[in-house]
Design a protein around this motif. Structure first.
Motif, PDB file in Angstrom:
ATOM      1  N   LEU A 150     -27.652 -12.650  -6.298  1.00 10.30           N
ATOM      2  CA  LEU A 150     -26.489 -12.287  -7.115  1.00 10.30           C
ATOM      3  C   LEU A 150     -26.794 -12.568  -8.578  1.00 10.30           C
ATOM      4  O   LEU A 150     -27.477 -13.538  -8.893  1.00 10.30           O
ATOM      5  N   PRO A 151     -26.296 -11.733  -9.495  1.00 10.81           N
ATOM      6  CA  PRO A 151     -26.471 -12.043 -10.912  1.00 10.81           C
ATOM      7  C   PRO A 151     -25.691 -13.309 -11.271  1.00 10.81           C
ATOM      8  O   PRO A 151     -24.616 -13.549 -10.739  1.00 10.81           O
ATOM      9  N   VAL A 152     -26.254 -14.133 -12.148  1.00 10.63           N
ATOM     10  CA  VAL A 152     -25.573 -15.354 -12.595  1.00 10.63           C
ATOM     11  C   VAL A 152     -25.602 -15.388 -14.114  1.00 10.63           C
ATOM     12  O   VAL A 152     -26.666 -15.504 -14.715  1.00 10.63           O
ATOM     13  N   THR A 153     -24.442 -15.287 -14.725  1.00 15.46           N
ATOM     14  CA  THR A 153     -24.396 -15.350 -16.182  1.00 15.46           C
ATOM     15  C   THR A 153     -24.080 -16.776 -16.612  1.00 15.46           C
ATOM     16  O   THR A 153     -23.650 -17.605 -15.810  1.00 15.46           O
ATOM     17  N   ASP A 154     -24.288 -17.048 -17.894  1.00 12.06           N
ATOM     18  CA  ASP A 154     -23.892 -18.349 -18.431  1.00 12.06           C
ATOM     19  C   ASP A 154     -22.412 -18.601 -18.204  1.00 12.06           C
ATOM     20  O   ASP A 154     -21.997 -19.715 -17.884  1.00 12.06           O
ATOM     21  N   HIS A 155     -21.619 -17.552 -18.359  1.00 12.62           N
ATOM     22  CA  HIS A 155     -20.179 -17.710 -18.166  1.00 12.62           C
ATOM     23  C   HIS A 155     -19.849 -18.125 -16.735  1.00 12.62           C
ATOM     24  O   HIS A 155     -19.049 -19.041 -16.507  1.00 12.62           O
ATOM     25  N   ALA A 156     -20.483 -17.473 -15.760  1.00 11.18           N
ATOM     26  CA  ALA A 156     -20.229 -17.809 -14.355  1.00 11.18           C
ATOM     27  C   ALA A 156     -20.643 -19.253 -14.075  1.00 11.18           C
ATOM     28  O   ALA A 156     -19.927 -20.014 -13.406  1.00 11.18           O
ATOM     29  N   PHE A 157     -21.792 -19.623 -14.603  1.00  8.59           N
ATOM     30  CA  PHE A 157     -22.291 -20.988 -14.421  1.00  8.59           C
ATOM     31  C   PHE A 157     -21.323 -21.994 -15.042  1.00  8.59           C
ATOM     32  O   PHE A 157     -20.992 -23.027 -14.439  1.00  8.59           O
ATOM     33  N   ASP A 158     -20.822 -21.678 -16.232  1.00  4.87           N
ATOM     34  CA  ASP A 158     -19.866 -22.575 -16.892  1.00  4.87           C
ATOM     35  C   ASP A 158     -18.569 -22.708 -16.100  1.00  4.87           C
ATOM     36  O   ASP A 158     -17.941 -23.775 -16.095  1.00  4.87           O
ATOM     37  N   ARG A 159     -18.148 -21.624 -15.451  1.00  4.89           N
ATOM     38  CA  ARG A 159     -16.940 -21.709 -14.628  1.00  4.89           C
ATOM     39  C   ARG A 159     -17.144 -22.694 -13.474  1.00  4.89           C
ATOM     40  O   ARG A 159     -16.239 -23.439 -13.104  1.00  4.89           O
ATOM     41  N   ILE A 160     -18.343 -22.684 -12.901  1.00  2.00           N
ATOM     42  CA  ILE A 160     -18.635 -23.620 -11.802  1.00  2.00           C
ATOM     43  C   ILE A 160     -18.694 -25.050 -12.337  1.00  2.00           C
ATOM     44  O   ILE A 160     -18.139 -25.976 -11.740  1.00  2.00           O
ATOM     45  N   LEU A 161     -19.332 -25.228 -13.489  1.00  2.00           N
ATOM     46  CA  LEU A 161     -19.385 -26.565 -14.092  1.00  2.00           C
ATOM     47  C   LEU A 161     -17.981 -27.077 -14.415  1.00  2.00           C
ATOM     48  O   LEU A 161     -17.661 -28.248 -14.178  1.00  2.00           O
ATOM     49  N   ALA A 162     -17.142 -26.204 -14.947  1.00  2.00           N
ATOM     50  CA  ALA A 162     -15.769 -26.607 -15.291  1.00  2.00           C
ATOM     51  C   ALA A 162     -15.017 -27.040 -14.036  1.00  2.00           C
ATOM     52  O   ALA A 162     -14.257 -28.017 -14.051  1.00  2.00           O
ATOM     53  N   ALA A 163     -15.245 -26.320 -12.939  1.00  2.00           N
ATOM     54  CA  ALA A 163     -14.596 -26.690 -11.677  1.00  2.00           C
ATOM     55  C   ALA A 163     -15.072 -28.063 -11.218  1.00  2.00           C
ATOM     56  O   ALA A 163     -14.282 -28.884 -10.743  1.00  2.00           O
ATOM     57  N   LEU A 164     -16.362 -28.328 -11.386  1.00  5.81           N
ATOM     58  CA  LEU A 164     -16.918 -29.632 -10.989  1.00  5.81           C
ATOM     59  C   LEU A 164     -16.368 -30.759 -11.865  1.00  5.81           C
ATOM     60  O   LEU A 164     -16.323 -31.914 -11.444  1.00  5.81           O
ATOM     61  N   ALA A 165     -15.964 -30.424 -13.079  1.00  4.63           N
ATOM     62  CA  ALA A 165     -15.364 -31.429 -13.957  1.00  4.63           C
ATOM     63  C   ALA A 165     -13.924 -31.713 -13.556  1.00  4.63           C
ATOM     64  O   ALA A 165     -13.371 -32.764 -13.870  1.00  4.63           O
ATOM     65  N   ALA A 166     -13.306 -30.770 -12.844  1.00  7.27           N
ATOM     66  CA  ALA A 166     -11.885 -30.906 -12.509  1.00  7.27           C
ATOM     67  C   ALA A 166     -11.655 -31.586 -11.168  1.00  7.27           C
ATOM     68  O   ALA A 166     -10.606 -32.182 -10.942  1.00  7.27           O
ATOM     69  N   THR A 167     -12.613 -31.478 -10.243  1.00 10.88           N
ATOM     70  CA  THR A 167     -12.396 -31.995  -8.892  1.00 10.88           C
ATOM     71  C   THR A 167     -13.725 -32.377  -8.253  1.00 10.88           C
ATOM     72  O   THR A 167     -14.766 -31.809  -8.594  1.00 10.88           O
ATOM     73  N   TRP A 176     -14.406 -27.823  -1.728  1.00  8.66           N
ATOM     74  CA  TRP A 176     -13.652 -26.586  -1.466  1.00  8.66           C
ATOM     75  C   TRP A 176     -12.798 -26.213  -2.659  1.00  8.66           C
ATOM     76  O   TRP A 176     -12.631 -25.033  -2.974  1.00  8.66           O
ATOM     77  N   LYS A 177     -12.254 -27.231  -3.324  1.00  8.01           N
ATOM     78  CA  LYS A 177     -11.498 -26.941  -4.552  1.00  8.01           C
ATOM     79  C   LYS A 177     -12.427 -26.404  -5.638  1.00  8.01           C
ATOM     80  O   LYS A 177     -12.004 -25.620  -6.488  1.00  8.01           O
ATOM     81  N   VAL A 178     -13.677 -26.849  -5.617  1.00  6.47           N
ATOM     82  CA  VAL A 178     -14.642 -26.303  -6.582  1.00  6.47           C
ATOM     83  C   VAL A 178     -14.761 -24.791  -6.390  1.00  6.47           C
ATOM     84  O   VAL A 178     -14.716 -24.013  -7.350  1.00  6.47           O
ATOM     85  N   VAL A 179     -14.872 -24.363  -5.133  1.00  7.25           N
ATOM     86  CA  VAL A 179     -14.950 -22.923  -4.851  1.00  7.25           C
ATOM     87  C   VAL A 179     -13.689 -22.219  -5.354  1.00  7.25           C
ATOM     88  O   VAL A 179     -13.755 -21.170  -6.006  1.00  7.25           O
ATOM     89  N   ASP A 180     -12.541 -22.828  -5.072  1.00  2.00           N
ATOM     90  CA  ASP A 180     -11.260 -22.241  -5.490  1.00  2.00           C
ATOM     91  C   ASP A 180     -11.199 -22.081  -7.011  1.00  2.00           C
ATOM     92  O   ASP A 180     -10.886 -21.003  -7.531  1.00  2.00           O
ATOM     93  N   LEU A 181     -11.543 -23.138  -7.731  1.00  2.00           N
ATOM     94  CA  LEU A 181     -11.400 -23.120  -9.193  1.00  2.00           C
ATOM     95  C   LEU A 181     -12.464 -22.278  -9.895  1.00  2.00           C
ATOM     96  O   LEU A 181     -12.216 -21.735 -10.965  1.00  2.00           O
ATOM     97  N   ALA A 182     -13.646 -22.200  -9.301  1.00  2.00           N
ATOM     98  CA  ALA A 182     -14.750 -21.527  -9.998  1.00  2.00           C
ATOM     99  C   ALA A 182     -14.539 -20.016 -10.079  1.00  2.00           C
ATOM    100  O   ALA A 182     -15.037 -19.362 -10.998  1.00  2.00           O
ATOM    101  N   ASP A 183     -13.813 -19.446  -9.109  1.00  3.45           N
ATOM    102  CA  ASP A 183     -13.580 -17.995  -9.092  1.00  3.45           C
ATOM    103  C   ASP A 183     -14.875 -17.196  -9.108  1.00  3.45           C
ATOM    104  O   ASP A 183     -14.977 -16.157  -9.776  1.00  3.45           O
ATOM    105  N   GLN A 184     -15.861 -17.697  -8.385  1.00  6.46           N
ATOM    106  CA  GLN A 184     -17.125 -16.974  -8.246  1.00  6.46           C
ATOM    107  C   GLN A 184     -17.359 -16.726  -6.756  1.00  6.46           C
ATOM    108  O   GLN A 184     -16.811 -17.436  -5.915  1.00  6.46           O
TER     109      GLN A 184
END
Lengths: 362, 362
Positions: free
Chosen positions: B13-30, B34-42
């Motif tokens: 799958l293509p991975v952009t900096d933005h997508a990666f940052d969304r996953i990092l942001a999710a990891l900062a929140a929880t 499973w919530k990481v998957v929910d929040l990352a929206d990837q």
């Protein structure tokens, strides 16, 4: 049915059975002529013309500025199987899904600033969001990560979104394009007082963007004029401000009072065809507007109930959030010489569009 | 950045900096994986692979089934300017904007019926809405005038929407297509008991529609499989059920866990390009799903935190409402022989797609 043909002939707008039924359903739900416009979700002139033709046909009657179905009107609804719409709008968030509880301080400050704002004028197509709706736009932007540490561009800001966003979150920078000097001064003054990192520019959006602004932003927000030319100008400019690549966001309001679903459809197609942009949120009737003093002077005055100033807020827009995808490239086009404020679906068409018939672009 | 390349190479799958940052942001929140998957929206596999690679690089560590940022992980976030997302989701309506207060009786009956439903199985890609979300879908349909007196088609109904809609409103008729005999019986039995005018059919949607069903409905609803082939099959069938012309509505859920925004974009383009259809509502994360028993058996098992059954509901879909415009014409196409359940963005890809590699259609 000859009523539909009459409405269509008098407005120059297509009228389907479905559109007509939406207006009838609205008339079954309320006698307030402005709420009828709100509920019908049809272009303003279409709804008003329908009310007029229905009155001519004895299907509704006017009384004290209200519109009542007559017995034959009620019979027409029954024969067409039309029932009044039900609402399940959440009262806690006005149907937006967005709570302001965690933004109470920002909202309270913003509300008092909004009270002192300059009066809207129709020179610039102004009409302002309620403070609640403005703050709920800021909340959505924050929730989507489009504010904190971001460079935000605001195209037209009689809604004072510069201040709403700056109070609610921590943007890196806001650059606001505003043509009305009164608003420029008002926003500058409060932004400075509140330490909001905002620059307010007077700039004609028809001109190409200077290099220092082109393709420099993460997020843009606008409440565009809704004629085709103005709509696409404002959005094209918004996209021109965004950086290339994915993950940048645009926010804008669109009504069904000044735009048809056909216009919505053309807009939605254009987003993907012309740019590499996807719709991520479309919050139906997210935003409510305050009534504006020049309303009755700007619309047709040949239908009695619409000569009375509205008692309720009735003008709403749906909020689009769009996001750039990986192949997105901003463009910098000149629109000089375009009429950006009129077409036949607009509220002001019956007066303004006739002043400037060349501006149309379908 | 080599981490992005590794994730991309391992997932296809293509991975952009933005997508990666969304996953990092999710990891900062929880720390809940499973919530990481929910929040990352990837796409699910992208998030899980990112968590794996981040662990390999010492940027996160796993402990008791939770995912914690390490010191160097926190430093990475700081250097990239990533902050955890804030939520302003209205607690009264779970962010949907839709209140169930006026549907209390219907909801209470529906909830008790939903408790007794057959267990979902992965033979048919099942995974069911919470009763609240099902009733909120019915509320939106009612609010838009798409239920009362209307003919409604439901494509796949492990969510028991036939019963939710029948309890909440007064449709003229519901025709439900369901392939699982257990659900067919369950829905029939309760519909009969509750006097809901429903017909439940066992029908393979890959086959062309019979004449008595083609182009006969006002409204359709589906929660389609989200691989390209399944998605477009279910929607094409939904549109094939609708009458021609304007004012007919389609409702469907789409996730960002099994679909990328690229897929959303293709879908949105297809609506206007192939049909004359406009998007009227896109309610982000309107719908929440119950955890399903076969979850852990259906996904990859090489990343430790994802071997633990989720403690919270984490799988959500956004709700699309689309409406036909005046040039809309339903079509009746055969899709026989298509694999309608797999592609690489799907939750089940790592197992199922490898079983049936021919089904892909990009």
């Amino acid at each position: 049915m000859h009523i539909l043909e009459t409405i269509s002939a008098n407005t120059g707008l297509p009228v389907t059975d479905h559109a007509f039924d939406r207006i009838l359903a609205a008339l079954a739900a309320t006698t307030d002529p402005w709420k009828v416009v709100d509920l019908a979700d049809q272009p303003f002139n279409l709804t008003v013309e329908a009310v007029k033709v229905l009155a001519d046909e004895g299907l509704v009657r006017f009384e004290d500025g209200q519109v009542h179905l007559t017995e034959s009107g009620t019979e027409l609804l029954r024969s067409r199987g039309v029932v009044p719409p039900k609402s399940f709008r959440c009262p806690a968030c006005a149907g937006t899904g967005l709570s302001l509880t965690d933004l109470e301080d920002a909202f309270s400050t913003f509300r008092s600033i909004a009270e002192g704002r300059p009066e809207p004028t129709d020179d610039f197509d102004q009409g302002v969001l309620t403070p609640e709706s403005a703050m709920r736009r800021a909340a959505l932007m924050l929730q989507n990560g489009d504010v904190t540490g971001k460079r935000i561009a605001i195209l037209g800001d009689d809604d004072l979104m510069t201040l709403a966003i700056g109070l609610a979150g921590k943007p890196k920078e806001i650059v606001t394009f505003e043509i009305d000097d009164r608003y420029v001064r008002y926003i500058r003054e409060h932004a400075e007082r509140l330490n909001i990192p905002a620059t307010v520019l007077t700039f004609d959006l028809r001109k190409k963007l200077p290099d220092e602004l082109f393709a420099r932003f993460d997020t843009f927000l606008t409440d565009p004029p809704e004629n085709y030319a103005g709509l696409f100008l404002f959005l094209e400019r918004g996209f021109g401000l965004l950086k290339s690549g994915d993950g940048h966001a645009g926010y804008f309001g669109m009504t069904l009072t000044e735009s048809s679903l056909r216009k919505w459809s053309r807009l939605q197609q254009w987003l993907g065809d012309e740019h590499d942009i996807v719709l991520t949120h479309l919050i139906y009737e997210h935003s409510e507007y305050e009534n504006w003093g020049f309303l009755l002077d700007s619309i047709r005055n040949d239908v009695e109930p619409y000569r009375h100033f509205p008692k309720v807020n009735w003008y709403r827009s749906s909020l689009y959030r769009v996001e750039t995808l990986s192949d997105f490239q901003p463009e910098n086009i000149s629109f000089e010489g375009e009429d950006i404020y009129s077409d036949e679906e607009r509220l002001v068409y019956s007066k303004k569009a006739q002043r400037t018939p060349n501006g149309e672009r379908r």
